[in-house]
Write a protein that holds these residues in place. Sequence first.
Motif, PDB file in Angstrom:
ATOM      1  N   UNK A 225      42.090  42.694  53.405  1.00 11.26           N
ATOM      2  CA  UNK A 225      42.442  42.705  51.989  1.00 11.26           C
ATOM      3  C   UNK A 225      41.223  42.347  51.144  1.00 11.26           C
ATOM      4  N   UNK A 226      40.458  41.351  51.582  1.00  9.89           N
ATOM      5  CA  UNK A 226      39.255  40.940  50.869  1.00  9.89           C
ATOM      6  C   UNK A 226      38.288  42.108  50.729  1.00  9.89           C
ATOM      7  N   UNK A 227      38.120  42.877  51.796  1.00  7.09           N
ATOM      8  CA  UNK A 227      37.202  44.013  51.762  1.00  7.09           C
ATOM      9  C   UNK A 227      37.664  45.065  50.752  1.00  7.09           C
ATOM     10  N   UNK A 228      38.957  45.363  50.731  1.00 10.58           N
ATOM     11  CA  UNK A 228      39.491  46.349  49.783  1.00 10.58           C
ATOM     12  C   UNK A 228      39.310  45.870  48.345  1.00 10.58           C
ATOM     13  N   UNK A 229      39.645  44.614  48.089  1.00 12.51           N
ATOM     14  CA  UNK A 229      39.541  44.078  46.731  1.00 12.51           C
ATOM     15  C   UNK A 229      38.090  44.042  46.256  1.00 12.51           C
ATOM     16  N   UNK A 230      37.178  43.681  47.160  1.00 15.30           N
ATOM     17  CA  UNK A 230      35.765  43.663  46.779  1.00 15.30           C
ATOM     18  C   UNK A 230      35.279  45.070  46.439  1.00 15.30           C
ATOM     19  N   UNK A 232      36.902  47.660  45.328  1.00 15.93           N
ATOM     20  CA  UNK A 232      37.450  48.223  44.095  1.00 15.93           C
ATOM     21  C   UNK A 232      37.109  47.394  42.858  1.00 15.93           C
ATOM     22  N   UNK A 233      37.367  46.096  42.908  1.00 18.78           N
ATOM     23  CA  UNK A 233      37.303  45.299  41.681  1.00 18.78           C
ATOM     24  C   UNK A 233      35.934  44.680  41.406  1.00 18.78           C
ATOM     25  N   UNK A 234      35.141  44.474  42.454  1.00 15.18           N
ATOM     26  CA  UNK A 234      33.795  43.921  42.260  1.00 15.18           C
ATOM     27  C   UNK A 234      32.761  45.038  42.211  1.00 15.18           C
ATOM     28  N   UNK A 235      32.746  45.902  43.223  1.00 13.31           N
ATOM     29  CA  UNK A 235      31.687  46.902  43.335  1.00 13.31           C
ATOM     30  C   UNK A 235      31.926  48.133  42.473  1.00 13.31           C
ATOM     31  N   UNK A 239      35.170  44.503  37.411  1.00  8.50           N
ATOM     32  CA  UNK A 239      36.090  43.751  36.564  1.00  8.50           C
ATOM     33  C   UNK A 239      36.054  42.251  36.858  1.00  8.50           C
ATOM     34  N   UNK A 240      35.693  41.880  38.082  1.00 11.51           N
ATOM     35  CA  UNK A 240      35.594  40.467  38.439  1.00 11.51           C
ATOM     36  C   UNK A 240      34.301  40.241  39.201  1.00 11.51           C
ATOM     37  N   UNK A 241      33.893  38.985  39.284  1.00 12.11           N
ATOM     38  CA  UNK A 241      32.691  38.634  40.034  1.00 12.11           C
ATOM     39  C   UNK A 241      33.039  38.314  41.479  1.00 12.11           C
ATOM     40  N   UNK A 242      32.014  38.208  42.310  1.00 15.14           N
ATOM     41  CA  UNK A 242      32.208  37.830  43.709  1.00 15.14           C
ATOM     42  C   UNK A 242      32.883  36.460  43.809  1.00 15.14           C
ATOM     43  N   UNK A 243      32.456  35.511  42.956  1.00 16.92           N
ATOM     44  CA  UNK A 243      33.037  34.175  42.992  1.00 16.92           C
ATOM     45  C   UNK A 243      34.507  34.193  42.583  1.00 16.92           C
ATOM     46  N   UNK A 244      34.843  34.995  41.592  1.00 17.69           N
ATOM     47  CA  UNK A 244      36.247  35.104  41.190  1.00 17.69           C
ATOM     48  C   UNK A 244      37.098  35.696  42.306  1.00 17.69           C
ATOM     49  N   UNK A 270      42.074  39.595  35.094  1.00 22.84           N
ATOM     50  CA  UNK A 270      41.656  40.837  34.447  1.00 22.84           C
ATOM     51  C   UNK A 270      42.389  41.064  33.127  1.00 22.84           C
ATOM     52  N   UNK A 271      43.709  40.824  33.098  1.00 26.31           N
ATOM     53  CA  UNK A 271      44.501  41.250  31.934  1.00 26.31           C
ATOM     54  C   UNK A 271      45.617  40.294  31.555  1.00 26.31           C
ATOM     55  N   UNK A 272      45.523  39.030  31.940  1.00 27.78           N
ATOM     56  CA  UNK A 272      46.524  38.063  31.517  1.00 27.78           C
ATOM     57  C   UNK A 272      47.863  38.249  32.213  1.00 27.78           C
ATOM     58  N   UNK A 273      48.940  37.717  31.617  1.00 22.45           N
ATOM     59  CA  UNK A 273      50.266  37.771  32.266  1.00 22.45           C
ATOM     60  C   UNK A 273      50.733  39.179  32.599  1.00 22.45           C
TER      61      UNK A 273
END
Length: 375
Positions: A225-230, A232-235, A239-244, A270-273
Amino acid sequence: MRDVALLFLKLGTIAFGGPAAHTAMMRDELVRRRGWVTDERFVDLIGATNLIPGPNSTELAIHLGFDRARWRGLLAAGLCFILPAALMVTALAWAYVTYGQTPEVRGVLYGVVPVVIGIIAHALFGLLRVVIKNVWLAVLAVAALAAYLLGVNELLILASGAILAAAARVVRHPLRGRLHGLVAVPLAVGSGHPLFPNPGGGQLWQLFATMLKIGSVLYGSGYVLLAFLRGDFVDRLHWITEQQLIDAVSIGQVTPGPVFTTATFIGYVVAGPIGAFLATVAIFLPSFLFVGLLTRLTNTIRSSPWTSVMLDGVNVTALALMAGVSYQLARTAIVDPLTVAIAVVTLLLLWRTKLNNAWYIAAGALIGLAHTLIA
């Protein structure tokens, strides 16, 4: 349906420790304490849910709900198992975005995780009698455990278990080792501060679509899951940083219920509630759809000689994976005489009594908090 909803709402609130712990707690509640399903049926559902992508413990909950109360039970079990974790993660994400950090939970986990180890060990011993039907399956279980500890991919281990079990049937029954009676089983293939304080519809749709894609194709552990999220959302989206991302995965690990609520945290950042809501719905929606389709196949799989023996192979390798994850969890959680005592006492009480798991979790949390205050 009310019984199903209340049970899985409770499990979603106290089920710390990841998928192996969730599975153990479900067995304790549904097989040992309530008798809603047999151990044989329970391990078949474990094996079947390992054939589809998505969070296996959540899919097991959904399927158990269907077994008890059909389609209304399917929805009730899944939603009630996910809801407590999603709300907790949303609250922690709010604290993270507002104050730059999340509340400290290490003290609670110090006492709770050894309790979880005891619960998993009790379930593993109980399921061994059901899954290990002969010497060949025992050998397969040992080989699967060794492969997992050596770093072999989980999906490859499960597929190998099914193939080797089928090959063993050919060796034992060469005259019947043909395709007659083989049922085709379809497998899905797949392997700070909010950046958008006023996200537009297009951004929200992209968030939903990305999480939906991940929930539809993801096999494996939280590391996958970490690999997929990194990716899409980091690379890709930035939208988010590695630390986030690391903070999000940590929150998904330390809260009860499905680890996939990591998506809830990212959605909030990314977008609140509204982002938290859309991300949660998107990543879990495929699980409901996959299990809805799987309910029509599970009985057929067991009734066919060929697919039945393949399911035996999947079941034994799935149990080996559960044992491997538990061993790794124990290495990080059993760190001193007190945590050893907590795990051992929990295991002994589970054998001797039928106390609800919630009491063990609560006792472990209190011991952990007291230990932190004294230290």
